[in-house]
Scaffold this active site. Structure first.
Site, PDB file in Angstrom:
ATOM      1  CG  HIS A 143     -97.798   8.829 -67.430  1.00 58.61           C
ATOM      2  ND1 HIS A 143     -97.825  10.165 -67.748  1.00 58.61           N
ATOM      3  CD2 HIS A 143     -96.931   8.714 -66.401  1.00 58.61           C
ATOM      4  CE1 HIS A 143     -97.009  10.828 -66.945  1.00 58.61           C
ATOM      5  NE2 HIS A 143     -96.459   9.967 -66.109  1.00 58.61           N
ATOM      6  CG  ASP A 154     -96.054   6.378 -73.174  1.00 58.25           C
ATOM      7  OD1 ASP A 154     -94.802   6.404 -73.118  1.00 58.25           O
ATOM      8  OD2 ASP A 154     -96.775   6.842 -72.277  1.00 58.25           O
ATOM      9  CD  GLN A 193     -92.359   3.847 -66.411  1.00 57.37           C
ATOM     10  OE1 GLN A 193     -91.526   3.052 -65.964  1.00 57.37           O
ATOM     11  NE2 GLN A 193     -92.479   5.072 -65.926  1.00 57.37           N
ATOM     12  CE  LYS A 212     -90.869   8.121 -67.044  1.00 56.64           C
ATOM     13  NZ  LYS A 212     -91.020   8.577 -65.659  1.00 56.64           N
ATOM     14  CB  CYS A 221     -98.655  10.852 -63.785  1.00 51.70           C
ATOM     15  SG  CYS A 221     -97.739  12.222 -63.093  1.00 51.70           S
TER      16      CYS A 221
END
Lengths: 148, 407
Positions: B124, B201, B204, B227, B365
């Site tokens: 991302h 990261d 998600q 999220k 993104c």
């Protein structure tokens, strides 16, 4: 779904599938790149000006049906017009997209673009080619514009 | 199949019960942001109705209550990630701010011109741009692990990409654009074998799977609350205590100090050292409530339901002609990026919306991923555990309507 039919009218679908003036102009004396980064619409508008008359105008690029059809319709509408006439047409197109009163004689076939007024997120798709041709005419060198 | 009672769960999400353009809302844009259960909305509203005060100051009752609630949420995040200590949990605005914090406070002081930062092609923008800024500031180089046609990391040359110049490996656990689940655990082990620190990261990943930073053995882990059913504007950074301790503050201000004079300021201990200014207290409390909610549902149940939805939706989309799924890794979160032949994704988004189906269209993104496939954008349906099988049918129906309109 009726708004959708209004937006994706036959004329729009036709110009999307078979865009008119979808070519480079080798003797273009004005050109500009238009970019709609959010949705990835990208086009180049070529203009051949003779004095203040748009002798020829064309485009190449890729994007959604609305941006492609709008660019195609634009090239048809502006060919042979003076810069001043082109400006008047653009103002009418802009008014039609924002739901203002328009002069139907000036607008003509471009009225199909007014369907975007029900879809605020799509107005910038329809205006991309118009902003780009504007930038091309105003500038004497290759220029890039973005709708963001 | 999962054990979840979808109707009961959907009753927890008031926003889902509305019509869009005369159709029931079908919300399939969960990878952009999830919806919030009533339990989270109530926690935030209860805080403002009854407990609002600034934290870590003030001896009055409300301030004590706010502070307790804020710190209790930190404990929940610690437990949620299985970190060792509350000191290892720093609240940030989201994953993006957490990555910037690590880039500037951890990596930058160690960087010299010619050093390398290793990321992947699937990242991302939030895990690309902070490193590019750092490279511009220091003369370091950004190296990129390539990807394959199926949307997986191409790890053929991974060992060679980990060099003595690599100062950090920063990798997404799950690709937001394609849903690919990356083999981060084995990548971390390889990086650590060469003493290279690793940031994961997890933006998600956290909504969909159990995350255990001790098991992963990562040095930093970042995620965003919004999220995972919490409010926007709040997220967290996990960092190993000894690393966070050695790092200079990211921002200066109130709360991150022990004492201030014009001659010398002494910084506060962890985690306050990295939380300058009055934080998003209500957001933190909402994040705590979201974690409680996920625990109540059961993260394994969430993962099972989403996997079930992914399998059905994938099978039904694959059965349609003229539709291509972009990203076909065997290990995927419930994300389906797709293209409808002859229809630009942006048109797809508008036509879907007219039928109440909310999906994301665009580059997500992740422009390098789009460039890899030589496409400007995709349409992306992303599922949460509150999505139903009927909603998959609505998605399929929307695809077919789009094809009819463009026939």
């Amino acid at each position: 779904m009726s708004d959708l039919r209004e937006l994706y009218q036959q004329v729009i679908m036709d110009h999307n599938k078979r865009p008119r003036n979808f070519r480079e102009i080798e003797q273009a004396n004005h050109l500009a790149h238009g970019n709609n980064p959010l949705c990835g619409d990208k086009l180049v508008v070529y203009v051949k000006l003779e004095g203040d008359v748009i002798e020829d105008v064309s485009f190449k690029g890729s994007g959604c049906a609305i941006s492609m059809a709008s660019a195609s319709l634009m090239t048809e509408a502006l060919k042979g017009k003076t810069i001043e006439e082109a400006q008047a047409i653009y103002e009418q197109v802009h008014k039609s997209m924002t739901g203002e009163e328009t002069d139907r004689n000036l607008l003509g076939k471009l009225e199909v673009l007014s369907g975007v007024k029900e879809f605020p997120a799509r107005v910038k798709c329809a205006t991309l080619s118009w902003h780009t041709v504007h930038a091309a005419i105003d500038s004497d060198h290759d220029i890039s514009i973005s709708t963001e | 199949m999962s054990n979840l009672n979808i109707n009961a769960i959907r009753a927890d999400f008031p926003i889902l019960h509305q019509e869009i353009n005369g159709y029931p809302l079908v919300y399939l844009d969960n990878a952009a942001t999830s919806q919030k259960p009533r339990q989270v909305i109530d926690a935030v509203s209860h805080y403002y109705l009854h407990d609002n005060a600034n934290i870590h100051r003030g001896v009055h009752k409300l301030s004590q209550r706010s502070t307790d609630m804020y710190e209790a949420a930190r404990g929940k995040v610690r437990q949620f990630l299985n970190a060792n200590s509350d000191k290892e949990i720093i609240f940030t605005r989201g994953a993006t701010e957490a990555i910037n914090l690590v880039a500037q406070s951890f990596v930058r002081p160690k960087l010299q011109a010619g050093d390398e930062i290793l990321i992947s092609h699937l990242e991302h923008h939030a895990n690309i741009v902070p490193w590019q800024i750092l490279c511009e500031q220091t003369g370091a180089q950004l190296k990129v692990i390539p990807m394959t046609q199926s949307g997986e990391l191409d790890l053929t040359d991974f060992d060679e990409m980990l060099t003595e110049r690599t100062k950090i490996l920063a990798i997404g656990q799950v690709s937001n654009a394609l849903g690919t689940i990356n083999p981060v655990k084995s990548m971390i082990a390889k990086a650590h074998a060469k003493d290279i620190p690793v940031l994961i990261d997890g933006a998600q990943a956290v909504p969909h799977m159990t995350v255990d930073v001790k098991d992963l053995d990562c040095d930093f882990y970042v995620f965003s609350g919004h999220k995972m059913f919490a409010p926007t504007g709040i997220g967290a950074l996990y960092g190993r205590e000894e690393l966070l301790n050695a790092m200079p503050p990211y921002q200066g201000g109130g709360d991150m100090i022990l004492s201030v004079s014009f001659e010398k300021t002494i910084y506060n201990e962890l985690p306050a050292k990295f939380e300058a200014g009055t934080p998003h207290i209500a957001g933190v409390i909402g994040l705590g409530a979201a974690i409680d909610y996920m625990w109540q549902i059961g993260i394994d149940n969430i993962a099972a339901q989403e996997h079930h939805l992914l399998e059905i939706a994938t099978r039904k989309i694959e059965a349609l002609s003229g539709v291509t799924i972009i990203g076909t890794a065997p290990e995927k979160a419930a994300v389906i990026s797709f293209m409808i032949e002859g229809v630009h994704p942006h048109d797809v988004g508008t036509i879907f919306d007219q039928q109440g189906v909310a999906i994301r269209t665009g580059h997500h993104c992740a422009q390098p991923v789009m460039e890899f496939y030589d496409i400007p954008a995709t349409a992306r349906a992303s599922f949460a555990f509150y999505n139903s099988e009927e909603e998959i049918d609505a998605l399929i129906n929307a695809i077919q309507k789009t094809q009819e309109l463009f026939a």
